[in-house]
Design a protein around this motif. Structure first.
Motif, PDB file in Angstrom:
ATOM      1  N   TYR A  89       0.833  -1.201   0.000  1.00  0.00           N
ATOM      2  CA  TYR A  89       0.000   0.000   0.000  1.00  0.00           C
ATOM      3  C   TYR A  89       0.874   1.260   0.000  1.00  0.00           C
ATOM      4  O   TYR A  89       0.634   2.199  -0.764  1.00  0.00           O
ATOM      5  CB  TYR A  89      -0.931   0.000   1.212  1.00  0.00           C
ATOM      6  CG  TYR A  89      -1.851   1.191   1.254  1.00  0.00           C
ATOM      7  CD1 TYR A  89      -3.123   1.120   0.701  1.00  0.00           C
ATOM      8  CD2 TYR A  89      -1.455   2.392   1.846  1.00  0.00           C
ATOM      9  CE1 TYR A  89      -3.975   2.210   0.734  1.00  0.00           C
ATOM     10  CE2 TYR A  89      -2.296   3.488   1.880  1.00  0.00           C
ATOM     11  CZ  TYR A  89      -3.553   3.393   1.323  1.00  0.00           C
ATOM     12  OH  TYR A  89      -4.394   4.484   1.342  1.00  0.00           O
ATOM     13  N   GLU A  92       2.420   1.789  -3.378  1.00  0.00           N
ATOM     14  CA  GLU A  92       1.430   2.206  -4.377  1.00  0.00           C
ATOM     15  C   GLU A  92       0.921   3.624  -4.144  1.00  0.00           C
ATOM     16  O   GLU A  92       0.367   4.240  -5.057  1.00  0.00           O
ATOM     17  CB  GLU A  92       0.253   1.229  -4.397  1.00  0.00           C
ATOM     18  CG  GLU A  92       0.605  -0.129  -4.961  1.00  0.00           C
ATOM     19  CD  GLU A  92      -0.518  -1.146  -4.825  1.00  0.00           C
ATOM     20  OE1 GLU A  92      -1.544  -0.839  -4.173  1.00  0.00           O
ATOM     21  OE2 GLU A  92      -0.357  -2.252  -5.369  1.00  0.00           O
ATOM     22  N   HIS A  93       1.077   4.133  -2.931  1.00  0.00           N
ATOM     23  CA  HIS A  93       0.586   5.474  -2.595  1.00  0.00           C
ATOM     24  C   HIS A  93       1.731   6.397  -2.170  1.00  0.00           C
ATOM     25  O   HIS A  93       1.531   7.314  -1.381  1.00  0.00           O
ATOM     26  CB  HIS A  93      -0.468   5.381  -1.481  1.00  0.00           C
ATOM     27  CG  HIS A  93      -1.693   4.647  -1.897  1.00  0.00           C
ATOM     28  ND1 HIS A  93      -1.826   3.291  -1.800  1.00  0.00           N
ATOM     29  CD2 HIS A  93      -2.860   5.097  -2.453  1.00  0.00           C
ATOM     30  CE1 HIS A  93      -3.000   2.921  -2.264  1.00  0.00           C
ATOM     31  NE2 HIS A  93      -3.646   3.988  -2.659  1.00  0.00           N
ATOM     32  N   GLU A  96       1.441  10.181  -2.009  1.00  0.00           N
ATOM     33  CA  GLU A  96       0.503  10.796  -1.079  1.00  0.00           C
ATOM     34  C   GLU A  96       1.158  10.961   0.290  1.00  0.00           C
ATOM     35  O   GLU A  96       2.158  10.314   0.585  1.00  0.00           O
ATOM     36  CB  GLU A  96      -0.741   9.909  -0.915  1.00  0.00           C
ATOM     37  CG  GLU A  96      -1.475   9.641  -2.205  1.00  0.00           C
ATOM     38  CD  GLU A  96      -2.548   8.568  -2.061  1.00  0.00           C
ATOM     39  OE1 GLU A  96      -2.926   8.247  -0.912  1.00  0.00           O
ATOM     40  OE2 GLU A  96      -3.001   8.067  -3.091  1.00  0.00           O
ATOM     41  N   ILE A  98       1.357   9.856   3.766  1.00  0.00           N
ATOM     42  CA  ILE A  98       0.960   8.596   4.397  1.00  0.00           C
ATOM     43  C   ILE A  98       1.219   8.698   5.895  1.00  0.00           C
ATOM     44  O   ILE A  98       2.340   8.982   6.312  1.00  0.00           O
ATOM     45  CB  ILE A  98       1.755   7.416   3.806  1.00  0.00           C
ATOM     46  CG1 ILE A  98       1.510   7.323   2.301  1.00  0.00           C
ATOM     47  CG2 ILE A  98       1.387   6.120   4.498  1.00  0.00           C
ATOM     48  CD1 ILE A  98       2.430   6.344   1.597  1.00  0.00           C
TER      49      ILE A  98
END
Length: 183
Positions: A89, A92-93, A96, A98
């Motif tokens: 996760y 993949e992000h 952003e 996080i």
């Protein structure tokens, strides 16, 4: 049962009930029980070869120890899969912002427990992993040479180019500018 050796039929009945429950409740129960009782020619059915209460109790001890080992391995596998999913996760992000709280909501785990799991089943803590993932992505963008440092900082969700540069230097040992000029 261990205090009164005369209750063989009751001990065997209780062990049979435990066996039935175990077979019913475990996925692949028969296979897993045969694995636990792999030393015996008849697998878990060696229970019915027991002729005394101590033999039945011995069978129960083997079952108990085997189930504890099985559950421990399953629990460890679950934790490893959870951390693998969290890392996926994050990767993949990576563009952003996080946070631990955000991920704990996504994976329905308390932030403290997620932090402990992450540190235990990974070679670095949560924040360090997020920073390393972001910096790996930043290095790829810097190598492409199409974006400025502040643009990369914005794309990766950093609050400022200055903070991005500090994190980059902490992870890579050089500033983004020095990384660009390394050749």
């Amino acid at each position: 049962f261990s205090n009164d050796k005369r209750h063989y039929s009751q001990a065997l009945s209780a062990a049979s009930n435990v066996l039935h429950l175990t077979l019913s409740c475990l996925s692949n129960g028969e296979e897993q029980l045969n694995q636990i009782f792999g030393e015996s020619a008849n697998g878990y059915n060696c229970l019915y070869e027991a002729e005394t209460v101590p033999q039945v109790l011995s069978w129960m001890t083997v079952l108990c120890d085997g189930l504890c080992r099985l559950f421990s391995e399953h629990n460890k596998d679950y934790k490893n899969r959870t951390i693998s999913a969290v890392k996926k996760y994050i990767n993949e992000h990576v563009d952003e912002k996080i946070t631990l709280n955000q991920l704990s909501d996504v994976f329905n785990i308390s932030p403290n427990y997620l932090s402990i799991l992450f540190s235990k089943y990974n070679d670095m803590g949560f924040i360090d992993y997020v920073n390393h993932a972001k910096i790996e992505c930043a290095k790829e963008m810097l190598d492409e040479g199409t974006l400025k440092i502040y643009e990369i900082s914005d794309k990766l969700g950093y609050e400022s180019a200055f903070y991005f540069s500090r994190v980059f230097k902490k992870v890579e040992g050089v500033s983004p500018r020095d990384y660009i000029n390394r050749t």
